[in-house]
Design a protein around this motif. Sequence first.
Motif, short mmCIF file in Angstrom:
data_model
loop_
_atom_site.label_atom_id
_atom_site.label_comp_id
_atom_site.label_asym_id
_atom_site.label_seq_id
_atom_site.Cartn_x
_atom_site.Cartn_y
_atom_site.Cartn_z
N SER A 103 0.79 -1.22 0.00
CA SER A 103 0.00 0.00 0.00
C SER A 103 0.82 1.28 0.00
O SER A 103 0.35 2.32 -0.46
CB SER A 103 -0.93 0.01 1.22
OG SER A 103 -1.77 1.12 1.23
N GLY A 106 -0.76 4.71 1.11
CA GLY A 106 -2.17 4.39 1.26
C GLY A 106 -3.16 5.16 0.41
O GLY A 106 -4.35 5.16 0.70
N ALA A 109 -5.95 2.74 -0.68
CA ALA A 109 -6.76 2.32 0.46
C ALA A 109 -7.69 3.44 0.91
O ALA A 109 -8.88 3.22 1.19
CB ALA A 109 -5.85 1.89 1.62
N ALA A 122 -4.88 -2.39 4.58
CA ALA A 122 -3.74 -1.98 3.78
C ALA A 122 -2.51 -2.71 4.30
O ALA A 122 -2.22 -2.66 5.49
CB ALA A 122 -3.53 -0.46 3.85
N LEU A 133 0.74 5.21 6.63
CA LEU A 133 -0.64 4.77 6.41
C LEU A 133 -1.56 5.26 7.53
O LEU A 133 -2.65 5.78 7.28
CB LEU A 133 -0.68 3.25 6.35
CG LEU A 133 -0.44 2.59 5.00
CD1 LEU A 133 -0.12 1.11 5.18
CD2 LEU A 133 -1.66 2.75 4.12
N VAL A 146 -4.23 -1.62 9.26
CA VAL A 146 -2.87 -1.72 8.74
C VAL A 146 -2.29 -3.10 9.05
O VAL A 146 -2.28 -3.52 10.21
CB VAL A 146 -1.97 -0.60 9.31
CG1 VAL A 146 -0.54 -0.75 8.79
CG2 VAL A 146 -2.55 0.77 8.95
#
Length: 248
Positions: A103, A106, A109, A122, A133, A146
């Motif tokens: 990811s 991110g 995501a 992610a 993230l 995460v």
Amino acid sequence: MTREHAPAPQRDADAEAASAAERAAAFVARETAVACPPFVPEVRLHLATEVTPLWHATEAALARAGVPPPYWAFSWAGGQALARYLLDHPATVAGKRVLDLASGGGVVAIAAALAGAGRVSAADIDPFAAAALRLNAALNGVTVDVITEDLTASAATTAWDVIVAGDVCYERAMVDRVLPWLRQKAAGATAVLVGDPGRAYCPSEAIEELARYLVPTPLDLEGREQRETRVLLLLPRPSDRGEGQPSP
């Protein structure tokens, strides 16, 4: 009955992990600036820009500081294209369980969450990416789970309705690890979408083009000011699910 406390070694390991996560988050916040990717202005990210220290840091300096190459600090064309596609076609993820593989910061995501996904995860094995993230999800007011383990080497059987992967075909070692895993998921009931800006190792068979964009890119990063980028649906092949077996 009294609750047993965790053994001291476990408490020490947990404390060290928490401390490392805090240091990574502090590094991300200190070395980046909050900006919007040019092709996805709806999303705000902690990014390396021309005015941030991370943009000018050399690979040697980062290695001395114990920082892996900061791929998470740049919004790559493949990820931007995928994010744009999800925002423009929210039915792709609306109400669904979505995984953003590799990811980075991110952007995909977050776009999935903004498009109405039911649950977004992610995955990235870089602890600095994990920190970015979390910071970026909070910046955009969305919830993203995460995952820091390498899912391609995991025996976990978590089910996702949609898997997205932006710009993962840039080197042979990466593709050799990631593509078979994605093919396996595509052979089941999971839709697998890949964003690719013409990288050398992108698969050329068993794919369906869903969209094509011209994505602005930094000249210093890509050697050009834009890249033609495709959003691809990875299709199952007979060899992925067994010859003669019906499609799911």
